[in-house]
Write an enzyme that holds these catalytic residues in place. Structure first.
Site, PDB file in Angstrom:
ATOM      1  N   TYR A 150      45.499  45.581  44.604  1.00 39.13           N
ATOM      2  CA  TYR A 150      44.676  45.977  43.463  1.00 39.13           C
ATOM      3  C   TYR A 150      43.595  46.956  43.905  1.00 39.13           C
ATOM      4  O   TYR A 150      43.361  47.984  43.258  1.00 39.13           O
ATOM      5  CB  TYR A 150      44.053  44.719  42.866  1.00 39.13           C
ATOM      6  CG  TYR A 150      43.001  44.914  41.810  1.00 39.13           C
ATOM      7  CD1 TYR A 150      43.356  45.108  40.473  1.00 39.13           C
ATOM      8  CD2 TYR A 150      41.645  44.855  42.120  1.00 39.13           C
ATOM      9  CE1 TYR A 150      42.385  45.251  39.490  1.00 39.13           C
ATOM     10  CE2 TYR A 150      40.667  44.994  41.143  1.00 39.13           C
ATOM     11  CZ  TYR A 150      41.045  45.194  39.831  1.00 39.13           C
ATOM     12  OH  TYR A 150      40.080  45.328  38.868  1.00 39.13           O
ATOM     13  N   LYS A 154      42.943  50.819  42.756  1.00 39.69           N
ATOM     14  CA  LYS A 154      41.698  51.260  42.133  1.00 39.69           C
ATOM     15  C   LYS A 154      41.063  52.404  42.933  1.00 39.69           C
ATOM     16  O   LYS A 154      40.437  53.290  42.351  1.00 39.69           O
ATOM     17  CB  LYS A 154      40.729  50.081  42.010  1.00 39.69           C
ATOM     18  CG  LYS A 154      41.188  49.005  41.026  1.00 39.69           C
ATOM     19  CD  LYS A 154      41.404  49.561  39.622  1.00 39.69           C
ATOM     20  CE  LYS A 154      41.700  48.468  38.609  1.00 39.69           C
ATOM     21  NZ  LYS A 154      41.936  48.995  37.248  1.00 39.69           N
TER      22      LYS A 154
END
Length: 259
Positions: A150, A154
């Site tokens: 994740y 990002k």
């Protein structure tokens, strides 16, 4: 700020999620028509839920990494003035429990989906020489805070945002990204069930002494999407109650002072 988005269509991905629903309501109350995209069938419930308050919602249940499906959904909305790439998931808390397949899944749901949606709206924005893209990243994109896949996605969104700003600025298109810290949404419910004090524990890492509320993220996005930010593009803005300003817990222990 009241009514400044009247007559505009704002596409919001991850619309059925915690922050997504807040964004739909926030911009809807500002007069915008909401083009709500989500892979969950719950996106259709927004029509009735928000419609009771006079907010117009046009839902599309779609997998955001499926190019043709996304392009069809965007085309059905007509003119999209603002795209908010809010969708995101995290399924791998540590590298140790991350597999190549789960890594790719998290990268796809976060980074690839943001690109796919931007790619779908850019032609119409270029044609009318106006448009606005606001990506919703995370403070995880700046530091190693767990959730490695994740976080990598990002971080990639930050780079994507800057590339969009550079290449498409000549067409009057702006692109910016906000980086929320811990946000109080239903996604924390399962953690709270295990540890009722988990959010209170996290608060000590934030200089403002609390976690972020969804409407606070919405307000910053609204600024970036508004004419008030007409000269702002390529910006990376933490919305994190000071988390990325430094390590306040370590600072307190080093100085042996409570501040």
């Amino acid at each position: 700020m009241s009514g400044q988005f009247a007559g505009k269509t704002i596409a919001i991905t991850g619309a059925a999620g915690g922050v997504g629903q807040w964004l739909c309501r926030f911009f809807g109350e500002e007069g915008a028509t909401i083009a709500a995209l989500d892979r969950s069938e719950k996106v259709h419930e927004l029509v009735d839920t928000l419609g009771q308050d006079g907010i117009t919602v046009r839902p599309a249940q779609v997998e955001l990494i499926e190019t043709e499906a996304v392009e069809t959904a965007i085309a059905s909305f007509g003119q999209v003035d603002v795209l908010i790439n809010n969708a995101g998931i995290s399924t791998n808390p540590t590298l140790a429990n991350t597999t190549p397949a789960s890594w790719r899944a998290d990268m796809a749901a976060n980074l690839d989906a943001a690109f796919t949606c931007a790619h779908a709206v850019l032609p119409q924005m270029v044609e009318r020489r106006a448009g606005n893209i606001v990506n919703v990243g995370s403070v995880n994109g700046l530091s190693a805070l767990g959730d490695a896949a994740y976080s990598a996605a990002k971080a990639g969104m930050i780079s994507l945002t800057r590339s969009l700003a550079q290449e498409y600025g000549r067409y009057g298109i702006r692109a910016n990204i906000v980086l929320p810290g811990t946000v109080r949404t239903p996604i924390w419910d399962h953690r709270i069930a295990k540890d009722p004090d988990v959010l209170k524990t996290l608060e000590r890492w934030y200089p403002l002494g609390r976690i972020v509320e969804p409407y606070e993220v919405a307000r910053v996005i609204a600024f970036l999407a508004s004419d008030a930010a007409s000269a702002v593009t390529g910006a990376v803005i933490p919305v994190d109650n000071g988390l990325t300003a430094g390590n306040i817990v370590m600072a307190r222990e080093l100085t042996v002072e409570e501040f």
